[in-house]
Scaffold this motif. Structure first.
Motif, PDB file in Angstrom:
ATOM      1  N   PRO A  16       0.933  -1.217  -0.110  1.00  0.00           N
ATOM      2  CA  PRO A  16       0.153   0.081   0.038  1.00  0.00           C
ATOM      3  C   PRO A  16       0.962   1.294   0.061  1.00  0.00           C
ATOM      4  O   PRO A  16       1.997   1.174   0.422  1.00  0.00           O
ATOM      5  CB  PRO A  16      -0.725  -0.168   1.334  1.00  0.00           C
ATOM      6  CG  PRO A  16      -0.216  -1.176   2.064  1.00  0.00           C
ATOM      7  CD  PRO A  16       0.738  -1.971   1.104  1.00  0.00           C
ATOM      8  N   GLU A  17       0.365   2.382  -0.382  1.00  0.00           N
ATOM      9  CA  GLU A  17       0.908   3.670  -0.481  1.00  0.00           C
ATOM     10  C   GLU A  17       1.633   3.967   0.713  1.00  0.00           C
ATOM     11  O   GLU A  17       2.747   4.617   0.804  1.00  0.00           O
ATOM     12  CB  GLU A  17       0.072   4.720  -1.244  1.00  0.00           C
ATOM     13  CG  GLU A  17       0.565   5.961  -1.342  1.00  0.00           C
ATOM     14  CD  GLU A  17      -0.089   7.069  -1.730  1.00  0.00           C
ATOM     15  OE1 GLU A  17       0.262   7.980  -2.549  1.00  0.00           O
ATOM     16  OE2 GLU A  17      -1.325   6.983  -1.549  1.00  0.00           O
ATOM     17  N   SER A  18       0.754   3.970   1.740  1.00  0.00           N
ATOM     18  CA  SER A  18       1.385   4.314   3.173  1.00  0.00           C
ATOM     19  C   SER A  18       2.617   3.817   3.446  1.00  0.00           C
ATOM     20  O   SER A  18       3.702   4.165   4.095  1.00  0.00           O
ATOM     21  CB  SER A  18       0.139   4.058   4.171  1.00  0.00           C
ATOM     22  OG  SER A  18       0.247   2.621   4.270  1.00  0.00           O
ATOM     23  N   GLU A  19       2.767   2.337   3.080  1.00  0.00           N
ATOM     24  CA  GLU A  19       4.187   1.497   3.590  1.00  0.00           C
ATOM     25  C   GLU A  19       5.197   2.164   2.401  1.00  0.00           C
ATOM     26  O   GLU A  19       6.436   2.320   2.798  1.00  0.00           O
ATOM     27  CB  GLU A  19       3.654   0.088   3.312  1.00  0.00           C
ATOM     28  CG  GLU A  19       5.113  -0.748   3.502  1.00  0.00           C
ATOM     29  CD  GLU A  19       4.650  -2.021   3.482  1.00  0.00           C
ATOM     30  OE1 GLU A  19       5.695  -2.948   3.475  1.00  0.00           O
ATOM     31  OE2 GLU A  19       3.686  -2.615   3.660  1.00  0.00           O
ATOM     32  N   LEU A  21       5.451   4.971   1.057  1.00  0.00           N
ATOM     33  CA  LEU A  21       6.098   6.297   1.598  1.00  0.00           C
ATOM     34  C   LEU A  21       6.768   6.298   2.692  1.00  0.00           C
ATOM     35  O   LEU A  21       7.852   6.982   2.758  1.00  0.00           O
ATOM     36  CB  LEU A  21       4.824   7.300   1.646  1.00  0.00           C
ATOM     37  CG  LEU A  21       4.005   7.671   0.457  1.00  0.00           C
ATOM     38  CD1 LEU A  21       2.758   8.331   0.558  1.00  0.00           C
ATOM     39  CD2 LEU A  21       5.162   8.310  -0.485  1.00  0.00           C
ATOM     40  N   SER A  22       6.371   5.481   3.810  1.00  0.00           N
ATOM     41  CA  SER A  22       7.287   5.387   5.021  1.00  0.00           C
ATOM     42  C   SER A  22       8.664   4.659   4.436  1.00  0.00           C
ATOM     43  O   SER A  22       9.824   5.179   5.094  1.00  0.00           O
ATOM     44  CB  SER A  22       6.655   4.235   5.845  1.00  0.00           C
ATOM     45  OG  SER A  22       7.418   3.934   6.853  1.00  0.00           O
ATOM     46  N   LYS A  25      10.595   7.447   2.689  1.00  0.00           N
ATOM     47  CA  LYS A  25      11.153   8.424   3.900  1.00  0.00           C
ATOM     48  C   LYS A  25      12.191   7.913   4.414  1.00  0.00           C
ATOM     49  O   LYS A  25      13.367   8.781   4.781  1.00  0.00           O
ATOM     50  CB  LYS A  25      10.010   8.966   4.742  1.00  0.00           C
ATOM     51  CG  LYS A  25      10.384   9.826   5.792  1.00  0.00           C
ATOM     52  CD  LYS A  25       9.327  10.259   6.787  1.00  0.00           C
ATOM     53  CE  LYS A  25       9.705  11.202   7.696  1.00  0.00           C
ATOM     54  NZ  LYS A  25       8.633  11.677   8.685  1.00  0.00           N
ATOM     55  N   ASP A  55       8.806  11.747  -4.858  1.00  0.00           N
ATOM     56  CA  ASP A  55       8.438  11.595  -3.477  1.00  0.00           C
ATOM     57  C   ASP A  55      10.106  11.720  -2.749  1.00  0.00           C
ATOM     58  O   ASP A  55      10.070  12.086  -1.572  1.00  0.00           O
ATOM     59  CB  ASP A  55       7.817  10.291  -3.014  1.00  0.00           C
ATOM     60  CG  ASP A  55       6.589  10.447  -3.448  1.00  0.00           C
ATOM     61  OD1 ASP A  55       5.619  11.471  -3.608  1.00  0.00           O
ATOM     62  OD2 ASP A  55       5.841   9.203  -3.841  1.00  0.00           O
ATOM     63  N   TYR A 159       2.840   2.987  -8.801  1.00  0.00           N
ATOM     64  CA  TYR A 159       3.839   3.622  -8.259  1.00  0.00           C
ATOM     65  C   TYR A 159       5.041   3.986  -9.124  1.00  0.00           C
ATOM     66  O   TYR A 159       5.905   3.818  -9.117  1.00  0.00           O
ATOM     67  CB  TYR A 159       4.360   3.195  -6.883  1.00  0.00           C
ATOM     68  CG  TYR A 159       5.126   4.249  -6.156  1.00  0.00           C
ATOM     69  CD1 TYR A 159       4.121   5.154  -5.527  1.00  0.00           C
ATOM     70  CD2 TYR A 159       6.380   4.378  -6.058  1.00  0.00           C
ATOM     71  CE1 TYR A 159       4.906   6.185  -4.593  1.00  0.00           C
ATOM     72  CE2 TYR A 159       7.066   5.071  -5.236  1.00  0.00           C
ATOM     73  CZ  TYR A 159       6.389   5.989  -4.538  1.00  0.00           C
ATOM     74  OH  TYR A 159       7.033   7.027  -3.810  1.00  0.00           O
ATOM     75  N   ARG A 171      -1.502   4.127  -7.137  1.00  0.00           N
ATOM     76  CA  ARG A 171      -0.860   4.640  -5.940  1.00  0.00           C
ATOM     77  C   ARG A 171      -0.073   3.570  -5.172  1.00  0.00           C
ATOM     78  O   ARG A 171       0.962   3.805  -4.447  1.00  0.00           O
ATOM     79  CB  ARG A 171      -1.732   5.530  -5.280  1.00  0.00           C
ATOM     80  CG  ARG A 171      -2.403   6.616  -5.629  1.00  0.00           C
ATOM     81  CD  ARG A 171      -3.530   7.511  -4.969  1.00  0.00           C
ATOM     82  NE  ARG A 171      -2.955   8.278  -4.102  1.00  0.00           N
ATOM     83  CZ  ARG A 171      -2.421   9.546  -4.305  1.00  0.00           C
ATOM     84  NH1 ARG A 171      -2.903  10.155  -5.435  1.00  0.00           N
ATOM     85  NH2 ARG A 171      -1.917  10.286  -3.374  1.00  0.00           N
ATOM     86  N   ASP A 172      -0.878   2.553  -5.230  1.00  0.00           N
ATOM     87  CA  ASP A 172      -0.359   1.357  -4.556  1.00  0.00           C
ATOM     88  C   ASP A 172       0.616   0.491  -5.252  1.00  0.00           C
ATOM     89  O   ASP A 172       0.679   0.694  -6.548  1.00  0.00           O
ATOM     90  CB  ASP A 172      -1.229   0.427  -3.657  1.00  0.00           C
ATOM     91  CG  ASP A 172      -2.215   1.163  -2.960  1.00  0.00           C
ATOM     92  OD1 ASP A 172      -1.735   1.806  -2.020  1.00  0.00           O
ATOM     93  OD2 ASP A 172      -3.394   0.783  -3.049  1.00  0.00           O
TER      94      ASP A 172
END
Length: 178
Positions: A16-19, A21-22, A25, A55, A159, A171-172
């Motif tokens: 998933p996108e949240s993972e 981006l983590s 980062k 990103d 992505y 996004r994912d």
């Protein structure tokens, strides 16, 4: 979207996108630390790395530059093993710290050829930053200092990664359903 259909293939959500981006980062934080005071030039490899590069750059806090190069070795779902010429180097690389930003390293053959080509420009140093690496598929030894994630040898899309130029906008990251 848990399931997406692109052309003749069905894909399910894998990362998933949240993972994503983590992980991006975390790689940026390592680059911020390691590249402090160096003003690195990030060379993003088109087309696949454009979202990752965007990103990544937003998480960087160090002075840096970005440029884009194109190097193709894929057709459909498989690497064709032949690398087309590197185009788009407009900056002086001699004496520079250069970080290659790639979407995925699988066999490593494309990266190996790219490193050899970039060496001829006499950079101070070359570093590899990739969103994804498939350790089980690597055929050549590479020093991948900045991998965001390791994945199994599945075919993926999203992505920035594509299936026959489709699906880059997802996004994912999705994996193919057999």
């Amino acid at each position: 979207m848990d399931i997406v259909k692109i052309k003749d293939k069905t894909f399910r959500t894998f990362i998933p996108e949240s993972e994503i981006l983590s992980k991006v980062k975390a790689v940026a934080e390592k680059l911020n630390k390691d590249m402090a005071g160096k003003n690195p030039l990030f060379l993003a490899v088109l087309n696949g790395s454009f979202i990752f590069a965007a990103d990544l750059m937003r998480y960087l806090t160090i002075p840096s530059e970005i440029s884009f190069v194109k190097l193709a070795s894929y057709q459909g779902t498989t690497s064709v093993g032949k690398v087309k010429e590197l185009i788009g180097i407009n900056q002086e690389l001699k004496g520079r710290t250069v970080v290659i930003v790639e979407d995925i390293v699988d066999t490593g053959n494309t990266m190996k050829q790219m490193l050899a080509t970039l060496e001829s420009y006499e950079p101070e140093s070359l570093h590899i930053c990739t969103l994804l690496v498939k350790p089980g598929k690597l055929q050549v030894p590479l020093n991948i200092e900045y991998p965001a994630m390791e994945i199994p040898n599945d075919f993926i899309v999203g992505y920035g990664l594509d299936y026959d130029q489709q699906g880059r906008n997802l996004r994912d990251i999705y994996t193919v359903v057999e």
